[in-house]
Design a protein around this motif. Structure first.
Motif, PDB file in Angstrom:
ATOM      1  N   MET A  12       0.830  -1.194   0.000  1.00  0.00           N
ATOM      2  CA  MET A  12       0.000   0.000   0.000  1.00  0.00           C
ATOM      3  C   MET A  12       0.874   1.257   0.000  1.00  0.00           C
ATOM      4  SD  MET A  12      -1.200  -2.664   1.989  1.00  0.00           S
ATOM      5  CE  MET A  12      -1.390  -2.368   3.745  1.00  0.00           C
ATOM      6  N   ARG A  13       0.270   2.382  -0.342  1.00  0.00           N
ATOM      7  CA  ARG A  13       1.035   3.641  -0.344  1.00  0.00           C
ATOM      8  C   ARG A  13       1.625   3.929   1.032  1.00  0.00           C
ATOM      9  NH1 ARG A  13      -2.285   8.497  -2.302  1.00  0.00           N
ATOM     10  NH2 ARG A  13      -3.960   7.384  -1.222  1.00  0.00           N
ATOM     11  N   ARG A  14       0.888   3.603   2.087  1.00  0.00           N
ATOM     12  CA  ARG A  14       1.387   3.890   3.432  1.00  0.00           C
ATOM     13  C   ARG A  14       2.610   3.053   3.778  1.00  0.00           C
ATOM     14  NH1 ARG A  14      -4.065   4.499   7.232  1.00  0.00           N
ATOM     15  NH2 ARG A  14      -4.971   6.269   6.103  1.00  0.00           N
ATOM     16  N   LEU A  15       2.767   1.918   3.107  1.00  0.00           N
ATOM     17  CA  LEU A  15       3.932   1.075   3.360  1.00  0.00           C
ATOM     18  C   LEU A  15       5.129   1.455   2.493  1.00  0.00           C
ATOM     19  CD1 LEU A  15       2.499  -2.555   3.711  1.00  0.00           C
ATOM     20  CD2 LEU A  15       3.131  -0.945   5.521  1.00  0.00           C
ATOM     21  N   PHE A  16       4.948   2.378   1.561  1.00  0.00           N
ATOM     22  CA  PHE A  16       6.028   2.689   0.621  1.00  0.00           C
ATOM     23  C   PHE A  16       7.354   3.002   1.302  1.00  0.00           C
ATOM     24  CE2 PHE A  16       8.332   6.080  -1.695  1.00  0.00           C
ATOM     25  CZ  PHE A  16       8.828   5.311  -2.733  1.00  0.00           C
ATOM     26  N   PRO A  17       7.413   3.874   2.324  1.00  0.00           N
ATOM     27  CA  PRO A  17       8.727   4.149   2.932  1.00  0.00           C
ATOM     28  C   PRO A  17       9.390   2.891   3.500  1.00  0.00           C
ATOM     29  CG  PRO A  17       7.119   5.791   3.620  1.00  0.00           C
ATOM     30  CD  PRO A  17       6.351   4.706   2.942  1.00  0.00           C
ATOM     31  N   LEU A  18       8.589   1.999   4.106  1.00  0.00           N
ATOM     32  CA  LEU A  18       9.154   0.783   4.689  1.00  0.00           C
ATOM     33  C   LEU A  18       9.654  -0.166   3.602  1.00  0.00           C
ATOM     34  CD1 LEU A  18       6.477   0.032   7.453  1.00  0.00           C
ATOM     35  CD2 LEU A  18       8.756   1.011   7.794  1.00  0.00           C
ATOM     36  N   VAL A  19       8.873  -0.335   2.552  1.00  0.00           N
ATOM     37  CA  VAL A  19       9.270  -1.256   1.485  1.00  0.00           C
ATOM     38  C   VAL A  19      10.475  -0.704   0.729  1.00  0.00           C
ATOM     39  CG1 VAL A  19       8.508  -2.434  -0.614  1.00  0.00           C
ATOM     40  CG2 VAL A  19       6.929  -2.157   1.301  1.00  0.00           C
ATOM     41  N   LYS A  20      10.474   0.580   0.458  1.00  0.00           N
ATOM     42  CA  LYS A  20      11.625   1.206  -0.222  1.00  0.00           C
ATOM     43  C   LYS A  20      12.895   1.013   0.592  1.00  0.00           C
ATOM     44  CE  LYS A  20      13.260   5.768  -1.785  1.00  0.00           C
ATOM     45  NZ  LYS A  20      14.257   6.015  -0.707  1.00  0.00           N
ATOM     46  N   GLU A  21      12.824   1.255   1.896  1.00  0.00           N
ATOM     47  CA  GLU A  21      14.014   1.087   2.738  1.00  0.00           C
ATOM     48  C   GLU A  21      14.474  -0.359   2.739  1.00  0.00           C
ATOM     49  OE1 GLU A  21      16.386   0.006   6.072  1.00  0.00           O
ATOM     50  OE2 GLU A  21      14.262  -0.543   5.924  1.00  0.00           O
ATOM     51  N   ALA A  22      13.530  -1.291   2.733  1.00  0.00           N
ATOM     52  CA  ALA A  22      13.889  -2.709   2.726  1.00  0.00           C
ATOM     53  C   ALA A  22      14.587  -3.083   1.423  1.00  0.00           C
ATOM     54  CB  ALA A  22      12.640  -3.557   2.925  1.00  0.00           C
ATOM     55  N   ILE A  23      14.092  -2.592   0.296  1.00  0.00           N
ATOM     56  CA  ILE A  23      14.752  -2.859  -0.982  1.00  0.00           C
ATOM     57  C   ILE A  23      16.181  -2.349  -0.956  1.00  0.00           C
ATOM     58  CG2 ILE A  23      14.767  -2.204  -3.440  1.00  0.00           C
ATOM     59  CD1 ILE A  23      11.687  -2.239  -3.307  1.00  0.00           C
ATOM     60  N   GLU A  24      16.379  -1.183  -0.356  1.00  0.00           N
ATOM     61  CA  GLU A  24      17.707  -0.575  -0.368  1.00  0.00           C
ATOM     62  C   GLU A  24      18.699  -1.291   0.542  1.00  0.00           C
ATOM     63  OE1 GLU A  24      16.603   3.534   0.302  1.00  0.00           O
ATOM     64  OE2 GLU A  24      16.762   3.929  -1.862  1.00  0.00           O
ATOM     65  N   ARG A  25      18.217  -2.239   1.370  1.00  0.00           N
ATOM     66  CA  ARG A  25      19.157  -3.111   2.074  1.00  0.00           C
ATOM     67  C   ARG A  25      19.801  -4.107   1.123  1.00  0.00           C
ATOM     68  NH1 ARG A  25      15.231  -5.163   6.948  1.00  0.00           N
ATOM     69  NH2 ARG A  25      13.977  -3.244   7.080  1.00  0.00           N
ATOM     70  N   ILE A  26      19.173  -4.313  -0.035  1.00  0.00           N
ATOM     71  CA  ILE A  26      19.649  -5.289  -1.012  1.00  0.00           C
ATOM     72  C   ILE A  26      20.323  -4.607  -2.189  1.00  0.00           C
ATOM     73  CG2 ILE A  26      18.941  -7.199  -2.538  1.00  0.00           C
ATOM     74  CD1 ILE A  26      16.405  -7.366  -0.673  1.00  0.00           C
ATOM     75  N   MET A  27      19.728  -3.518  -2.665  1.00  0.00           N
ATOM     76  CA  MET A  27      20.244  -2.831  -3.849  1.00  0.00           C
ATOM     77  C   MET A  27      19.646  -1.429  -3.885  1.00  0.00           C
ATOM     78  SD  MET A  27      17.861  -4.362  -6.903  1.00  0.00           S
ATOM     79  CE  MET A  27      16.409  -3.346  -7.278  1.00  0.00           C
ATOM     80  N   PRO A  28      20.212  -0.515  -4.647  1.00  0.00           N
ATOM     81  CA  PRO A  28      19.592   0.812  -4.798  1.00  0.00           C
ATOM     82  C   PRO A  28      18.229   0.692  -5.474  1.00  0.00           C
ATOM     83  CG  PRO A  28      21.877   0.830  -5.560  1.00  0.00           C
ATOM     84  CD  PRO A  28      21.517  -0.607  -5.340  1.00  0.00           C
ATOM     85  N   VAL A  29      17.249   1.366  -4.936  1.00  0.00           N
ATOM     86  CA  VAL A  29      15.903   1.265  -5.485  1.00  0.00           C
ATOM     87  C   VAL A  29      15.854   1.770  -6.926  1.00  0.00           C
ATOM     88  CG1 VAL A  29      15.061   3.518  -4.706  1.00  0.00           C
ATOM     89  CG2 VAL A  29      13.453   1.596  -4.918  1.00  0.00           C
ATOM     90  N   GLU A  30      16.789   2.651  -7.292  1.00  0.00           N
ATOM     91  CA  GLU A  30      16.812   3.186  -8.653  1.00  0.00           C
ATOM     92  C   GLU A  30      17.086   2.107  -9.696  1.00  0.00           C
ATOM     93  OE1 GLU A  30      18.603   4.325  -6.140  1.00  0.00           O
ATOM     94  OE2 GLU A  30      17.843   6.357  -5.744  1.00  0.00           O
ATOM     95  N   ARG A  31      17.596   0.946  -9.272  1.00  0.00           N
ATOM     96  CA  ARG A  31      17.892  -0.137 -10.213  1.00  0.00           C
ATOM     97  C   ARG A  31      16.649  -0.878 -10.680  1.00  0.00           C
ATOM     98  NH1 ARG A  31      20.965  -4.746  -8.486  1.00  0.00           N
ATOM     99  NH2 ARG A  31      20.699  -5.303 -10.684  1.00  0.00           N
ATOM    100  N   LEU A  32      15.554  -0.710  -9.989  1.00  0.00           N
ATOM    101  CA  LEU A  32      14.346  -1.447 -10.374  1.00  0.00           C
ATOM    102  C   LEU A  32      14.033  -1.235 -11.854  1.00  0.00           C
ATOM    103  CD1 LEU A  32      11.690  -1.005  -7.536  1.00  0.00           C
ATOM    104  CD2 LEU A  32      12.794  -3.124  -8.278  1.00  0.00           C
ATOM    105  N   ARG A  33      13.780  -2.358 -12.539  1.00  0.00           N
ATOM    106  CA  ARG A  33      13.432  -2.281 -13.959  1.00  0.00           C
ATOM    107  C   ARG A  33      11.974  -2.681 -14.203  1.00  0.00           C
ATOM    108  NH1 ARG A  33      11.619  -1.506 -17.996  1.00  0.00           N
ATOM    109  NH2 ARG A  33      12.386  -1.836 -20.125  1.00  0.00           N
TER     110      ARG A  33
END
Length: 260
Positions: free
Chosen positions: A46-67
């Motif tokens: 959900m939109r409200r979870l976006f900051p949490l999910v984005k931060e979690a992705i960035e533990r693995i890779m930069p979010v900008e890499r998403l294709r």
């Protein structure tokens, strides 16, 4: 709420946030990141979870890499944050079935989505890594006309969306088939569109012989996935009355009150 990251298969990560008050023992909202040459996020949350999910992705890779961004169907927990991710990942594009794009996503997404036909393959691995995803339309299973799943061939991971939902904040992945938990969730939520396509869809997915089921709500499962899926198909047919073919059968006779 807390968001955790766990690897459930080779370069496939489960991002999970448990919200305590939705169901007995809490209820997890899971996203899956495939870290390939062209990384794919399955579910945005959900939109409200976006900051949490984005931060979690960035533990693995930069979010900008998403294709690529994909999901099973159009609901807030599946794709509520899709435009948030499109905004922070400039090369990202939504990929979904033809029907989902036509019905909703061509309008909802801030960038045009890429439609996939039934059985079409999306190669996200490039020259260095084998990662090929097969498109699987599953209309009305478990719900929504545009419902759509992906199967990753190399790891034999099936991204299920809302299928095999379970309550609680269980382990990220289990080798214990969650059969009873799946039925308990259906008995409480009644989330599945109980039509004739349900058992056949489960059996089609079983025929892919997946090794891992990436479950949106609950623990993922690694083990005898085909048998579990066929057992659930049988339950929907025998307990919930799905699977009776309707096409080709004569319609029952009805007579309007007051007609001759």
């Amino acid at each position: 709420m807390r968001t955790r990251v766990d690897q459930i298969s080779d370069r496939i990560y489960r991002i999970s946030t448990c919200i305590p008050d939705i169901a007995p023992g809490g209820f997890t909202f899971n996203q899956f990141l495939v870290d390939a040459e062209e990384p794919l996020l399955y579910h945005t949350g959900m939109r409200r979870l976006f900051p949490l999910v984005k931060e979690a992705i960035e533990r693995i890779m930069p979010v900008e890499r998403l294709r690529w961004i994909s999901f099973a169907h159009v609901e807030a927990d599946e794709c509520g944050a899709v435009n948030n991710f499109l905004a922070v990942a400039p090369h990202a594009q939504v990929v979904h079935g033809d029907l989902g794009c036509q019905v909703s996503l061509n309008d909802l997404c801030d960038r045009d989505p890429r439609p996939l036909a039934d059985g079409e393959i999306l190669d996200i691995g490039g020259a260095t890594l084998q990662r090929r995803l097969i498109a699987l339309p599953t209309p009305h299973v478990p719900h929504n006309w545009e419902s759509h799943m992906l199967f990753e061939q190399e790891t034999r991971t099936l991204f299920l969306g809302d299928l095999c939902t379970q309550f609680g904040d269980g382990p990220p992945v289990t080798d214990q088939a969650p059969f009873e938990a799946i039925i308990a969730a259906e008995d409480l939520f009644h989330q599945t569109s109980l039509g004739p396509a349900v058992p056949a869809t489960y059996r089609r997915l079983a025929d892919l012989e997946p090794v891992t089921l990436a479950v949106m709500h609950g623990s993922s499962y690694t083990g005898d996935c085909p048998t579990l899926l066929r057992m659930v198909a049988d339950i929907y047919q025998e307990r919930y009355g799905c699977g009776t073919p309707l096409l080709g059968q004569p319609l029952p006779e009805h007579k309007l009150v007051g007609s001759d």
